[in-house]
Scaffold this motif. Sequence first.
Motif, PDB file in Angstrom:
ATOM      1  N   LYS A  49       0.871  -1.064  -0.064  1.00 38.65           N
ATOM      2  CA  LYS A  49      -0.139   0.033  -0.107  1.00 38.65           C
ATOM      3  C   LYS A  49       1.018   1.147  -0.020  1.00 38.65           C
ATOM      4  O   LYS A  49       2.075   1.216   0.656  1.00 38.65           O
ATOM      5  CB  LYS A  49      -0.958   0.184   1.270  1.00 38.65           C
ATOM      6  N   TYR A 102       3.009   7.424   4.109  1.00 37.16           N
ATOM      7  CA  TYR A 102       3.287   6.272   4.653  1.00 37.16           C
ATOM      8  C   TYR A 102       3.193   4.991   3.758  1.00 37.16           C
ATOM      9  O   TYR A 102       2.299   5.008   2.855  1.00 37.16           O
ATOM     10  CB  TYR A 102       2.662   5.807   5.939  1.00 37.16           C
ATOM     11  N   SER A 120       3.079   0.484   3.358  1.00 34.83           N
ATOM     12  CA  SER A 120       2.971  -0.934   4.096  1.00 34.83           C
ATOM     13  C   SER A 120       3.813  -1.612   3.099  1.00 34.83           C
ATOM     14  O   SER A 120       3.805  -1.586   1.988  1.00 34.83           O
ATOM     15  CB  SER A 120       1.621  -1.137   3.998  1.00 34.83           C
ATOM     16  N   GLU A 176       5.501  -5.322   2.700  1.00 34.52           N
ATOM     17  CA  GLU A 176       5.486  -6.769   3.146  1.00 34.52           C
ATOM     18  C   GLU A 176       6.908  -7.551   3.277  1.00 34.52           C
ATOM     19  O   GLU A 176       7.712  -7.426   2.254  1.00 34.52           O
ATOM     20  CB  GLU A 176       4.780  -7.840   2.090  1.00 34.52           C
ATOM     21  N   GLU A 217       3.278  -7.629   7.406  1.00 32.07           N
ATOM     22  CA  GLU A 217       3.347  -6.167   6.709  1.00 32.07           C
ATOM     23  C   GLU A 217       3.927  -5.252   7.768  1.00 32.07           C
ATOM     24  O   GLU A 217       3.437  -5.307   9.189  1.00 32.07           O
ATOM     25  CB  GLU A 217       1.975  -5.752   5.987  1.00 32.07           C
ATOM     26  N   ASN A 236       4.353  -0.853   8.490  1.00 30.95           N
ATOM     27  CA  ASN A 236       4.217   0.608   8.073  1.00 30.95           C
ATOM     28  C   ASN A 236       5.369   1.257   8.389  1.00 30.95           C
ATOM     29  O   ASN A 236       5.879   1.373   9.644  1.00 30.95           O
ATOM     30  CB  ASN A 236       2.893   1.000   8.811  1.00 30.95           C
TER      31      ASN A 236
END
Length: 105
Positions: free
Chosen positions: A70, A75, A77, A79, A85, A87
């Motif tokens: 994301k 910010y 995210s 993986e 995950e 942030n």
Amino acid sequence: MFIAPAFANTAVGGFDLMGFLPMIVIFVLFFFLLIRPQQKKMKEHQKMLSEILKGDEVTTQGGIVGRVTKAGEQYLSIEIADGVEINVARAAVASKLEKGTIKSL
């Protein structure tokens, strides 16, 4: 007591450009060898940060490697393993890796 005109001129506060010339040269060298390259590097890094999209592989400043899942304005995210995950702040990304660098998470 006789004071020579040349000595009297400098004693009164005459401006001597040759006295400041070494400082001017040092500043110019400092600018072109240190400040300007650093500004260029910062611009490139800011451009790279603004171009990060979902699916990109990145390395954080802490050394964490992962795939962006994301991408928000401030910010991301990332993986870092299957189903894991984290942030991170977009500014914490150190570099963008080429696709396929991370084989499996």
